[in-house]
Structure formats: C-alpha cells, structure tokens
Design a protein around this motif. Structure first.
Motif, short mmCIF file in Angstrom:
data_model
loop_
_atom_site.label_atom_id
_atom_site.label_comp_id
_atom_site.label_asym_id
_atom_site.label_seq_id
_atom_site.Cartn_x
_atom_site.Cartn_y
_atom_site.Cartn_z
N SER A 63 0.83 -1.21 0.00
CA SER A 63 0.00 0.00 0.00
C SER A 63 0.86 1.26 0.00
CB SER A 63 -0.95 0.00 1.19
OG SER A 63 -0.26 0.25 2.39
N ILE A 64 2.04 1.18 0.61
CA ILE A 64 2.94 2.33 0.61
C ILE A 64 3.68 2.42 -0.73
CG2 ILE A 64 5.06 3.24 1.63
CD1 ILE A 64 4.01 2.32 4.32
N LEU A 65 4.15 1.29 -1.23
CA LEU A 65 4.93 1.26 -2.48
C LEU A 65 4.05 0.81 -3.65
CD1 LEU A 65 8.14 -0.40 -1.04
CD2 LEU A 65 7.86 1.99 -1.70
N ARG A 66 2.87 1.42 -3.77
CA ARG A 66 1.92 0.93 -4.77
C ARG A 66 2.38 1.16 -6.20
NH1 ARG A 66 -0.25 4.06 -1.78
NH2 ARG A 66 -1.11 6.09 -1.96
N TRP A 67 3.00 2.29 -6.50
CA TRP A 67 3.40 2.53 -7.88
C TRP A 67 4.55 1.64 -8.34
CZ3 TRP A 67 0.31 4.08 -11.32
CH2 TRP A 67 -0.74 4.90 -10.98
N PRO A 68 5.56 1.41 -7.53
CA PRO A 68 6.55 0.41 -7.96
C PRO A 68 5.93 -0.97 -8.15
CG PRO A 68 7.48 1.77 -6.24
CD PRO A 68 6.04 2.15 -6.35
N ALA A 69 4.95 -1.34 -7.31
CA ALA A 69 4.27 -2.64 -7.47
C ALA A 69 3.45 -2.68 -8.76
CB ALA A 69 3.39 -2.92 -6.26
N ILE A 70 2.79 -1.59 -9.07
CA ILE A 70 1.99 -1.54 -10.31
C ILE A 70 2.90 -1.65 -11.52
CG2 ILE A 70 0.61 0.02 -11.75
CD1 ILE A 70 -0.72 0.98 -9.13
N TYR A 71 4.01 -0.92 -11.53
CA TYR A 71 4.94 -1.00 -12.65
C TYR A 71 5.57 -2.38 -12.77
CZ TYR A 71 4.61 3.96 -13.66
OH TYR A 71 4.15 5.20 -14.02
N LEU A 72 5.84 -3.04 -11.63
CA LEU A 72 6.37 -4.40 -11.67
C LEU A 72 5.35 -5.36 -12.27
CD1 LEU A 72 8.52 -6.52 -10.88
CD2 LEU A 72 7.31 -6.72 -8.69
N LEU A 73 4.09 -5.24 -11.88
CA LEU A 73 3.05 -6.11 -12.45
C LEU A 73 2.87 -5.87 -13.94
CD1 LEU A 73 0.39 -6.12 -9.61
CD2 LEU A 73 1.89 -7.98 -10.31
N ARG A 74 2.92 -4.62 -14.35
CA ARG A 74 2.81 -4.32 -15.79
C ARG A 74 3.98 -4.93 -16.56
NH1 ARG A 74 1.17 2.08 -15.68
NH2 ARG A 74 -0.94 1.79 -14.89
N TRP A 75 5.19 -4.82 -16.00
CA TRP A 75 6.36 -5.37 -16.67
C TRP A 75 6.28 -6.88 -16.74
CZ3 TRP A 75 10.51 -8.30 -14.65
CH2 TRP A 75 11.58 -8.46 -15.52
N LEU A 76 5.85 -7.53 -15.67
CA LEU A 76 5.71 -8.99 -15.68
C LEU A 76 4.65 -9.44 -16.68
CD1 LEU A 76 5.95 -9.81 -11.88
CD2 LEU A 76 7.64 -10.31 -13.66
N ARG A 77 3.56 -8.71 -16.75
CA ARG A 77 2.51 -9.05 -17.72
C ARG A 77 3.02 -8.89 -19.15
NH1 ARG A 77 -2.10 -5.43 -16.70
NH2 ARG A 77 -1.91 -6.33 -14.64
N LYS A 78 3.82 -7.86 -19.39
CA LYS A 78 4.39 -7.65 -20.72
C LYS A 78 5.38 -8.75 -21.08
CE LYS A 78 7.62 -4.56 -22.56
NZ LYS A 78 8.30 -3.28 -22.51
N CYS A 79 6.17 -9.19 -20.09
CA CYS A 79 7.14 -10.27 -20.34
C CYS A 79 6.45 -11.61 -20.55
CB CYS A 79 8.12 -10.38 -19.18
SG CYS A 79 9.27 -9.00 -19.09
#
Length: 84
Positions: A63-79
């Motif tokens: 909840s604190i680091l939500r944007w790094p988590a969102i970008y990580l999920l987007r990158w994993l989905r792209k990979c």
C-alpha cells in the motif's frame, strides 16, 4: 514484540515520513532504498511470526509502495505475453 515486527514498524514510520517530504523524482530513489531495506525485514517477519503476519506486513508495504508494485506487475505481464 518480535524484533522483526519492530523493524517493520520503524520501516513504516520512515516510509511515511519520506512520503511527506517533497521530491523532484517523485520518490523513486527513496522507493528503491525502501525496497532494498524492506525485503530482509519482510523475510524476517515471515520467518519469526509466520505467514499471516508476513502477509499483513506485505499488504501494508504494497500500500505504501503501490506505484513500484503496479509497474512491476505491468512489466511482468508484458514479459509473459507471447510474442508473435
């Protein structure tokens, strides 16, 4: 209170204090440092207090680091997307 939970509480206080300060790079450098420091603390919470306490601390950290988590999920989905 276990030492790992005290460290997690201190991590949350520092992360909240960092969030209140102004930043030119939208706190990305601080996020990298918080992730590097927080992963061993999270592992300690899982080890000393069990999976439920670990999952609670993980949810709070996400909840604190939500944007790094969102970008990580987007990158994993792209990979994971098939190329073709």
């Amino acid at each position: 209170m276990m030492l790992s939970l005290a460290a997690a509480a201190l991590w949350f206080l520092v992360a909240t204090a960092i969030a209140f300060t102004p930043s030119r790079d939208y706190h990305w450098r601080a996020a990298y440092v918080l992730i590097a420091v927080g992963l061993p603390i999270l592992a300690g919470v899982f080890w000393q207090n069990g999976p439920w306490a670990g999952l609670a601390v993980l949810a709070g950290a996400l909840s604190i680091l939500r944007w790094p988590a969102i970008y990580l999920l987007r990158w994993l989905r792209k990979c994971a997307r098939p190329r073709g």
